[in-house]
Design a protein around this motif. Structure first.
Motif, PDB file in Angstrom:
ATOM      1  N   ILE A 120       0.879  -1.169   0.000  1.00 51.75           N
ATOM      2  CA  ILE A 120       0.000   0.000   0.000  1.00 51.75           C
ATOM      3  C   ILE A 120       0.915   1.217   0.000  1.00 51.75           C
ATOM      4  O   ILE A 120       1.669   1.429   0.953  1.00 51.75           O
ATOM      5  N   ILE A 121       0.884   1.999  -1.065  1.00 51.80           N
ATOM      6  CA  ILE A 121       1.846   3.087  -1.231  1.00 51.80           C
ATOM      7  C   ILE A 121       1.169   4.434  -1.005  1.00 51.80           C
ATOM      8  O   ILE A 121       0.130   4.724  -1.608  1.00 51.80           O
ATOM      9  N   VAL A 122       1.763   5.230  -0.138  1.00 51.25           N
ATOM     10  CA  VAL A 122       1.287   6.589   0.135  1.00 51.25           C
ATOM     11  C   VAL A 122       2.358   7.560  -0.347  1.00 51.25           C
ATOM     12  O   VAL A 122       3.485   7.541   0.151  1.00 51.25           O
ATOM     13  N   ALA A 123       2.016   8.382  -1.321  1.00 53.01           N
ATOM     14  CA  ALA A 123       2.955   9.393  -1.820  1.00 53.01           C
ATOM     15  C   ALA A 123       2.903  10.615  -0.909  1.00 53.01           C
ATOM     16  O   ALA A 123       1.837  11.200  -0.693  1.00 53.01           O
ATOM     17  N   LEU A 124       4.047  10.977  -0.354  1.00 56.87           N
ATOM     18  CA  LEU A 124       4.176  12.167   0.485  1.00 56.87           C
ATOM     19  C   LEU A 124       4.901  13.241  -0.311  1.00 56.87           C
ATOM     20  O   LEU A 124       6.006  13.017  -0.799  1.00 56.87           O
ATOM     21  N   ASP A 125       4.281  14.386  -0.422  1.00 54.74           N
ATOM     22  CA  ASP A 125       4.815  15.464  -1.250  1.00 54.74           C
ATOM     23  C   ASP A 125       5.161  16.650  -0.364  1.00 54.74           C
ATOM     24  O   ASP A 125       4.281  17.414   0.046  1.00 54.74           O
ATOM     25  N   ALA A 126       6.434  16.785  -0.025  1.00 56.22           N
ATOM     26  CA  ALA A 126       6.891  17.947   0.742  1.00 56.22           C
ATOM     27  C   ALA A 126       6.963  19.143  -0.204  1.00 56.22           C
ATOM     28  O   ALA A 126       7.753  19.152  -1.141  1.00 56.22           O
ATOM     29  N   GLY A 127       6.130  20.131   0.033  1.00 58.63           N
ATOM     30  CA  GLY A 127       6.010  21.244  -0.904  1.00 58.63           C
ATOM     31  C   GLY A 127       7.284  22.059  -1.053  1.00 58.63           C
ATOM     32  O   GLY A 127       8.160  22.073  -0.189  1.00 58.63           O
ATOM     33  N   HIS A 128       7.381  22.717  -2.222  1.00 57.64           N
ATOM     34  CA  HIS A 128       8.460  23.664  -2.524  1.00 57.64           C
ATOM     35  C   HIS A 128       9.813  22.952  -2.555  1.00 57.64           C
ATOM     36  O   HIS A 128       9.886  21.796  -2.904  1.00 57.64           O
ATOM     37  N   GLY A 129      10.906  23.613  -2.209  1.00 59.59           N
ATOM     38  CA  GLY A 129      12.227  22.996  -2.250  1.00 59.59           C
ATOM     39  C   GLY A 129      13.154  23.677  -3.233  1.00 59.59           C
ATOM     40  O   GLY A 129      12.721  24.258  -4.233  1.00 59.59           O
ATOM     41  N   GLY A 130      14.452  23.606  -2.965  1.00 62.49           N
ATOM     42  CA  GLY A 130      15.454  24.203  -3.849  1.00 62.49           C
ATOM     43  C   GLY A 130      15.282  25.697  -3.957  1.00 62.49           C
ATOM     44  O   GLY A 130      15.241  26.422  -2.954  1.00 62.49           O
ATOM     45  N   GLU A 131      15.175  26.192  -5.188  1.00 62.07           N
ATOM     46  CA  GLU A 131      15.039  27.631  -5.421  1.00 62.07           C
ATOM     47  C   GLU A 131      13.778  28.211  -4.784  1.00 62.07           C
ATOM     48  O   GLU A 131      13.695  29.414  -4.568  1.00 62.07           O
ATOM     49  N   ASP A 132      12.809  27.368  -4.521  1.00 65.30           N
ATOM     50  CA  ASP A 132      11.531  27.824  -3.973  1.00 65.30           C
ATOM     51  C   ASP A 132      11.475  27.530  -2.478  1.00 65.30           C
ATOM     52  O   ASP A 132      11.229  26.388  -2.078  1.00 65.30           O
ATOM     53  N   PRO A 133      11.673  28.542  -1.622  1.00 69.61           N
ATOM     54  CA  PRO A 133      11.658  28.292  -0.176  1.00 69.61           C
ATOM     55  C   PRO A 133      10.257  28.129   0.389  1.00 69.61           C
ATOM     56  O   PRO A 133      10.089  27.704   1.527  1.00 69.61           O
ATOM     57  N   GLY A 134       9.230  28.460  -0.409  1.00 66.23           N
ATOM     58  CA  GLY A 134       7.886  28.504   0.140  1.00 66.23           C
ATOM     59  C   GLY A 134       7.730  29.726   1.019  1.00 66.23           C
ATOM     60  O   GLY A 134       8.455  30.715   0.895  1.00 66.23           O
ATOM     61  N   ALA A 135       6.775  29.668   1.928  1.00 64.70           N
ATOM     62  CA  ALA A 135       6.567  30.788   2.853  1.00 64.70           C
ATOM     63  C   ALA A 135       7.702  30.860   3.871  1.00 64.70           C
ATOM     64  O   ALA A 135       8.307  29.838   4.210  1.00 64.70           O
ATOM     65  N   ILE A 136       7.972  32.051   4.354  1.00 65.59           N
ATOM     66  CA  ILE A 136       9.031  32.257   5.351  1.00 65.59           C
ATOM     67  C   ILE A 136       8.419  32.949   6.561  1.00 65.59           C
ATOM     68  O   ILE A 136       7.749  33.970   6.433  1.00 65.59           O
ATOM     69  N   GLY A 137       8.632  32.364   7.739  1.00 64.80           N
ATOM     70  CA  GLY A 137       8.056  32.898   8.966  1.00 64.80           C
ATOM     71  C   GLY A 137       8.793  34.115   9.477  1.00 64.80           C
ATOM     72  O   GLY A 137       9.884  34.455   8.995  1.00 64.80           O
ATOM     73  N   PRO A 138       8.224  34.796  10.487  1.00 66.28           N
ATOM     74  CA  PRO A 138       8.854  36.000  11.046  1.00 66.28           C
ATOM     75  C   PRO A 138      10.262  35.745  11.575  1.00 66.28           C
ATOM     76  O   PRO A 138      11.111  36.639  11.526  1.00 66.28           O
ATOM     77  N   THR A 162       8.074  12.466  -2.956  1.00 65.65           N
ATOM     78  CA  THR A 162       8.320  13.083  -4.261  1.00 65.65           C
ATOM     79  C   THR A 162       9.621  13.870  -4.259  1.00 65.65           C
ATOM     80  O   THR A 162      10.220  14.073  -5.311  1.00 65.65           O
ATOM     81  N   ARG A 163      10.043  14.333  -3.102  1.00 60.07           N
ATOM     82  CA  ARG A 163      11.405  14.869  -2.943  1.00 60.07           C
ATOM     83  C   ARG A 163      11.889  14.486  -1.558  1.00 60.07           C
ATOM     84  O   ARG A 163      11.137  14.569  -0.584  1.00 60.07           O
ATOM     85  N   ASP A 164      13.136  14.064  -1.480  1.00 62.73           N
ATOM     86  CA  ASP A 164      13.697  13.608  -0.212  1.00 62.73           C
ATOM     87  C   ASP A 164      14.891  14.464   0.194  1.00 62.73           C
ATOM     88  O   ASP A 164      15.684  14.075   1.033  1.00 62.73           O
ATOM     89  N   ALA A 165      15.019  15.618  -0.438  1.00 63.61           N
ATOM     90  CA  ALA A 165      16.133  16.524  -0.135  1.00 63.61           C
ATOM     91  C   ALA A 165      15.710  17.927  -0.565  1.00 63.61           C
ATOM     92  O   ALA A 165      14.574  18.142  -1.003  1.00 63.61           O
ATOM     93  N   ASP A 166      16.636  18.860  -0.465  1.00 62.87           N
ATOM     94  CA  ASP A 166      16.322  20.261  -0.755  1.00 62.87           C
ATOM     95  C   ASP A 166      16.571  20.561  -2.229  1.00 62.87           C
ATOM     96  O   ASP A 166      17.596  21.130  -2.603  1.00 62.87           O
ATOM     97  N   PHE A 167      15.633  20.140  -3.078  1.00 63.95           N
ATOM     98  CA  PHE A 167      15.679  20.505  -4.486  1.00 63.95           C
ATOM     99  C   PHE A 167      14.258  20.695  -4.978  1.00 63.95           C
ATOM    100  O   PHE A 167      13.304  20.223  -4.368  1.00 63.95           O
ATOM    101  N   PHE A 168      14.134  21.397  -6.101  1.00 58.95           N
ATOM    102  CA  PHE A 168      12.800  21.720  -6.596  1.00 58.95           C
ATOM    103  C   PHE A 168      12.289  20.646  -7.544  1.00 58.95           C
ATOM    104  O   PHE A 168      13.024  20.159  -8.401  1.00 58.95           O
ATOM    105  N   VAL A 169      11.020  20.306  -7.374  1.00 61.63           N
ATOM    106  CA  VAL A 169      10.334  19.360  -8.262  1.00 61.63           C
ATOM    107  C   VAL A 169       9.117  20.079  -8.843  1.00 61.63           C
ATOM    108  O   VAL A 169       8.253  20.527  -8.083  1.00 61.63           O
ATOM    109  N   PRO A 170       9.007  20.206 -10.151  1.00 58.63           N
ATOM    110  CA  PRO A 170       7.831  20.861 -10.739  1.00 58.63           C
ATOM    111  C   PRO A 170       6.541  20.159 -10.329  1.00 58.63           C
ATOM    112  O   PRO A 170       6.524  18.960 -10.044  1.00 58.63           O
TER     113      PRO A 170
END
Length: 470
Positions: A234-252, A287-295
């Motif tokens: 039973i496979i569950v795909a976990l998609d950690a958003g953003h990555g690499g050039e895209d830091p996503g949101a940045i907190g205070p 979908t990504r297991d390190a700090d890089f961007f995946v479209p």
């Protein structure tokens, strides 16, 4: 011209530097992003750079002549940014090829397929010149999943996920269906182990140490399979958003969304890999297991390639004011968004490709995006069920921004055959919630809650007993 004007002009020249005045381009930053799937070099400048590239094969190298530049400190920094564990880039040399022309020579560890393209300013970035290096043979997510599973040594099961308070009695498991007529994934794994698989049987990742292999001379017994066997993964795909050039949101406090969601994904992976559904072992695929961007479309393609049973994309909200708080769960909408906030969130998340940097000239991207418009009503209904199950558990460890599953046109949720949800774990723009997201204790509780939600969903919606196509 007055003396004051001359002095001001001279001060300006000192501030801007010779390269900016002579050729109109100033390097803002240089970055290198190594990853098993591809490596990226980014040169960020205040104006668009013009370049020509030369591919050399013996030994493998890429030469890029960048016009309008003089060799400076930023470009020299690029040489030291190459990591020893970069799978593609062995080193970078920067030389002044001619007046106003800098040559970067990228030495490669293996033959690679280079892509050189420019990105227009977006978000916090100015102009970017990007070099991507892909393997000659594209990385197959299914092969990667199998390799990861085979290299694992038998370990004691991870600690059980705490039951949700108050603990509800789990529904009795339905009778196990007949084994499907063959499972190519199981057969491929068995081949790697030099074993002859039983029809429709995959060796369990959580099998007891030193299992007894089936007899080579006698046919498999018609008796029920041992507890250490299973119909399929039973496979569950976990998609950690953003990555690499895209830091996503940045907190205070500077916390980056891409970092915390990857940490949560790793914690959730441990729980999934130690769990099972009706005796079938579960396996997390990242979908990504390190700090890089995946479209975005590649994230969906990866999940479909491994024939994931579920797709869970992990994010951390940000809003214009620091008072917004609480977790949310989103599913796809084929029509309009369920709320203005949901539409705004989808628009923001769908811009990830612009920030992360996608080569829009690649043909497969346009084909993939068209394919992902085939999401079905059944997929959306199952996604809503999954989202409701997750909300029912997340509310036990933190505040909800909204108590029901919202819907909008998220590009990353468009797999037509996989129940898919996007979990906004908290508002990273809220100082209190940012602090919680950085906390190991809260990340553990959140991973436990999401795991319970997945188990709750499967209790009512058992995965289909299908064969996997390799």
């Amino acid at each position: 011209m007055k003396r004051r004007d001359v002095l001001q002009g001279g001060s300006l020249a000192l501030l801007l530097g010779a390269a900016h005045i002579a050729h109109g381009a100033n390097i803002v930053a240089v970055r290198v992003w190594p990853a098993p799937e591809y490596s990226r070099v980014t040169i960020e400048s205040d104006t668009k750079l013009s370049s020509k590239q030369i591919v050399m094969t013996n030994p493998p190298r890429l030469g890029v002549d960048i016009e309008g530049l003089e060799l400076n400190g930023h470009l020299r920094e690029l040489v030291g940014k190459v990591r020893a564990d970069d799978p593609f880039i062995a080193g970078i040399r920067a030389t002044q090829q001619a007046p106003g022309v800098v040559r970067l020579l990228v030495e490669l560890k293996q033959p690679a397929v280079p892509q050189v393209f420019a990105l227009s300013p977006v978000a916090a970035y100015q102009h970017r010149l990007v070099f991507d290096f892909y393997p000659v043979k594209e990385v197959d997510p299914l092969e990667a999943l199998i390799a990861e599973r085979l290299k694992e040594k038998p370990v004691a099961p991870a600690r059980p996920v705490p039951p949700s308070p108050p603990a509800a009695s789990a529904p009795s498991a339905p009778a196990a269906p007949a084994a499907p007529p063959g499972d190519p994934l199981g057969e491929l794994i068995a081949q790697r182990l030099d074993r002859t698989p039983q029809a429709g049987v995959v060796p369990s990742a959580q099998a007891a140490p030193a299992p007894t292999p089936p007899s080579a001379s006698a046919p498999p017994s018609p008796a029920a399979p041992l507890p250490s066997k299973t119909d399929r993964l039973i496979i569950v795909a976990l998609d950690a958003g953003h990555g690499g050039e895209d830091p996503g949101a940045i907190g205070p406090a500077g916390t980056r969304e891409k970092d915390v969601v990857l940490q949560i994904a790793h914690r959730l992976r441990e729980r999934i890999n130690a769990s099972s559904v009706n005796g079938n072992p579960m396996r997390a695929f990242l979908t990504r297991d390190a700090d890089f961007f995946v479209p975005l479309h590649v994230r969906v393609e990866k999940a479909r390639r491994v024939q994931a049973d579920l797709f869970v994309s992990l994010h951390a909200d940000a809003f214009l004011t620091p008072t917004a708080r609480g977790a949310s769960v989103f599913a796809l909408s084929q029509g309009g968004a369920s709320s203005t906030a949901a539409r705004w969130m989808a628009d923001k998340e769908n811009r990830a490709d612009l920030i992360g940097g996608v080569n829009v000239k690649t043909k497969d991207r346009h084909v993939s995006l068209a394919m992902l418009d085939m999401s079905t009503t059944a997929q959306i209904n199952d996604s809503l069920k999954l989202g409701s199950a997750l909300l029912g558990e997340i509310v036990r460890v933190g505040k909800l921004h909204k108590g029901s599953v919202e819907q909008a046109s998220f590009a990353v949720l468009k797999a037509p055959d996989i129940p898919s949800v996007l979990v906004e774990t908290a508002f990273i723009s809220n100082p209190e919630e940012e602090q919680r997201l950085r906390s190991d204790d809260y990340q553990e509780k959140l991973a436990d809650a999401i795991m319970r939600g997945i188990e709750r969903y499967f209790a009512k919606n058992p995965p289909l007993a299908r064969s996997r196509v390799v």
